[in-house]
Design a protein around this motif. Structure first.
Motif, short mmCIF file in Angstrom:
data_model
loop_
_atom_site.label_atom_id
_atom_site.label_comp_id
_atom_site.label_asym_id
_atom_site.label_seq_id
_atom_site.Cartn_x
_atom_site.Cartn_y
_atom_site.Cartn_z
N ALA A 1 -4.11 -8.20 10.06
CA ALA A 1 -5.09 -7.11 10.06
C ALA A 1 -5.62 -6.90 11.47
O ALA A 1 -5.38 -7.70 12.37
CB ALA A 1 -6.24 -7.43 9.11
N ARG A 2 -6.34 -5.79 11.67
CA ARG A 2 -6.95 -5.52 12.98
C ARG A 2 -7.95 -6.60 13.35
O ARG A 2 -8.01 -7.02 14.50
CB ARG A 2 -7.64 -4.16 12.95
CG ARG A 2 -8.26 -3.77 14.30
CD ARG A 2 -8.79 -2.34 14.26
NE ARG A 2 -9.53 -1.96 15.43
CZ ARG A 2 -9.14 -1.05 16.35
NH1 ARG A 2 -7.98 -0.45 16.22
NH2 ARG A 2 -9.89 -0.76 17.38
N ARG A 3 -8.73 -7.04 12.39
CA ARG A 3 -9.75 -8.05 12.67
C ARG A 3 -9.67 -9.23 11.71
O ARG A 3 -9.32 -9.05 10.53
CB ARG A 3 -11.15 -7.42 12.58
CG ARG A 3 -11.45 -6.47 13.72
CD ARG A 3 -12.91 -6.07 13.77
NE ARG A 3 -13.30 -5.22 12.67
CZ ARG A 3 -13.15 -3.89 12.65
NH1 ARG A 3 -12.60 -3.27 13.66
NH2 ARG A 3 -13.55 -3.19 11.61
N GLY B 1 -11.19 -15.44 17.03
CA GLY B 1 -11.67 -14.15 16.53
C GLY B 1 -10.76 -13.06 17.04
O GLY B 1 -10.62 -12.87 18.25
N GLU B 2 -10.14 -12.36 16.12
CA GLU B 2 -9.20 -11.28 16.48
C GLU B 2 -9.88 -9.94 16.25
O GLU B 2 -10.47 -9.72 15.19
CB GLU B 2 -7.94 -11.41 15.61
CG GLU B 2 -6.91 -10.33 15.80
CD GLU B 2 -6.35 -10.31 17.22
OE1 GLU B 2 -6.87 -9.53 18.04
OE2 GLU B 2 -5.40 -11.08 17.48
N PHE B 3 -9.79 -9.04 17.24
CA PHE B 3 -10.41 -7.71 17.11
C PHE B 3 -9.41 -6.58 17.33
O PHE B 3 -9.78 -5.41 17.28
CB PHE B 3 -11.60 -7.60 18.06
CG PHE B 3 -12.59 -8.71 17.86
CD1 PHE B 3 -13.29 -8.80 16.67
CD2 PHE B 3 -12.77 -9.71 18.81
CE1 PHE B 3 -14.18 -9.84 16.43
CE2 PHE B 3 -13.65 -10.77 18.59
CZ PHE B 3 -14.34 -10.83 17.39
N ASP B 4 -8.15 -6.93 17.59
CA ASP B 4 -7.10 -5.92 17.75
C ASP B 4 -5.76 -6.59 17.42
O ASP B 4 -4.93 -6.82 18.30
CB ASP B 4 -7.12 -5.37 19.18
CG ASP B 4 -6.14 -4.23 19.37
OD1 ASP B 4 -5.84 -3.52 18.39
OD2 ASP B 4 -5.65 -4.04 20.51
N GLY B 5 -5.59 -6.88 16.16
CA GLY B 5 -4.50 -7.74 15.71
C GLY B 5 -3.19 -7.03 15.44
O GLY B 5 -2.87 -6.04 16.07
N LYS B 6 -2.43 -7.58 14.52
CA LYS B 6 -1.09 -7.09 14.14
C LYS B 6 -0.07 -7.29 15.26
O LYS B 6 0.89 -6.53 15.37
CB LYS B 6 -1.13 -5.60 13.73
CG LYS B 6 -2.10 -5.31 12.57
CD LYS B 6 -2.06 -3.84 12.19
CE LYS B 6 -3.17 -3.52 11.21
NZ LYS B 6 -3.31 -2.08 10.94
N ARG B 7 -0.36 -8.27 16.12
CA ARG B 7 0.62 -8.64 17.16
C ARG B 7 0.32 -10.06 17.61
O ARG B 7 -0.75 -10.60 17.37
CB ARG B 7 0.59 -7.68 18.34
CG ARG B 7 -0.77 -7.50 18.96
CD ARG B 7 -0.82 -6.21 19.81
NE ARG B 7 -2.19 -5.93 20.25
CZ ARG B 7 -2.66 -6.17 21.48
NH1 ARG B 7 -1.88 -6.71 22.41
NH2 ARG B 7 -3.90 -5.87 21.81
#
Lengths: 138, 138, 138
Positions: B14-16, B121-127
């Motif tokens: 997910a994005r976050r 903490g991910e804030f711009d994921g999917k990679r």
């Protein structure tokens, strides 16, 4: 164990601004001769910041706008700190952006991801202020 | 002085999102063999964070809601950074949560209080994105 | 390489407050005998903070007011974390103020700018909580 210390000095012409200081920090690391260790880079003043982010002008505009929303410069009377000063907002802005960064030193280099750059963030400028670089390692 | 370096890789769907990475950091410390020193753990990407807090699902919902209030993802046009990208908000969210943590190493262990856990903490994921663990000590 | 560890304990009578802990940190540094290195000072609890700023009462009022605006204590029901607890806001306030500081040690002293002081920030007090001081160097 080796240790190294260097001060960098900045005097920004405006109240607020961001300066990419990665070249100066790299030069300090090279001068230190340290290959493996930790590098601390911190603002020595409490209305300034050292932080890591992207060197992209649009983002820096976004930081400026966002920080003004979170902790507006004016009215000065909104801050109990502003009895003899007018920089209450600058203390809060620097708190959001952070005082310091700690960077790994590996193989004599700043051990960075692809877009990491070190910035000096000024929130109460028009005077000379200092940043400390301290490196320990071998 | 000994030094140790390891990269951890994350690819969130997910994005976050938040991931408890304490087990991986403990494994790295064990592999290093270092008993006394300092451990740096930092995101190598500027739209991600490494921070210490509680491993409690309600709190993580609160973080998500709060960060969206402080720096909303949309409208994308609200950010000058979003010329070719759409992740302006992610740079600000990561600024609130922080890039890095420094943890004491004592007796070969992470020197933690009772509830401290390390999160990615991910804030711009999917990679695929990386976290650095660097340890110095003896 | 030398390393040194010490815990400081605080028990604040109110839910929130700031304590200047610079004298205790200086005493720890002196006891360590370390002349050149890095000093980590961190809250061991996830609803407290260690940060560096100015020892000025007006500023501390501004911090209190600002943090209450960014992450209000009440209503307690606003936080998913507050199922069995009431300190959801304290986790967010501590995130803004930061968990830790890393300070350079040079010539046996905290290598500080003119106004830098270390504070313990309490956001869920009325009980005993700990701060860790870890120093490595020579």
């Amino acid at each position: 164990m080796k240790s190294y210390r260097r001060e960098l000095t900045f005097n920004l012409p405006a109240r607020r601004g961001f300066v990419n200081i990665t070249p100066q920090v790299k030069a300090a690391l090279k001068e230190s001769g340290i290959q493996e260790g930790l590098l601390l880079c911190n603002a020595m003043h409490i209305t300034a910041s050292v932080f890591i982010n992207d060197d992209e002008g649009g983002l820096h505009q976004d930081f400026e706008r966002w920080l003004e929303k979170l902790a507006p410069e004016k009215p000065y009377s909104a801050y109990a700190h502003n009895g003899y000063e007018d920089n209450g907002d600058a203390h809060l802005k620097r708190t959001v952006m952070g005082r310091e960064v700690v960077v790994a030193v590996s193989g004599g280099r700043l051990d960075f991801g692809p877009w990491e750059q070190i910035f000096y963030g000024e929130f109460d400028g028009k005077r000379s202020k200092r940043v400390l670089v301290k490196i320990i390692g071998e």
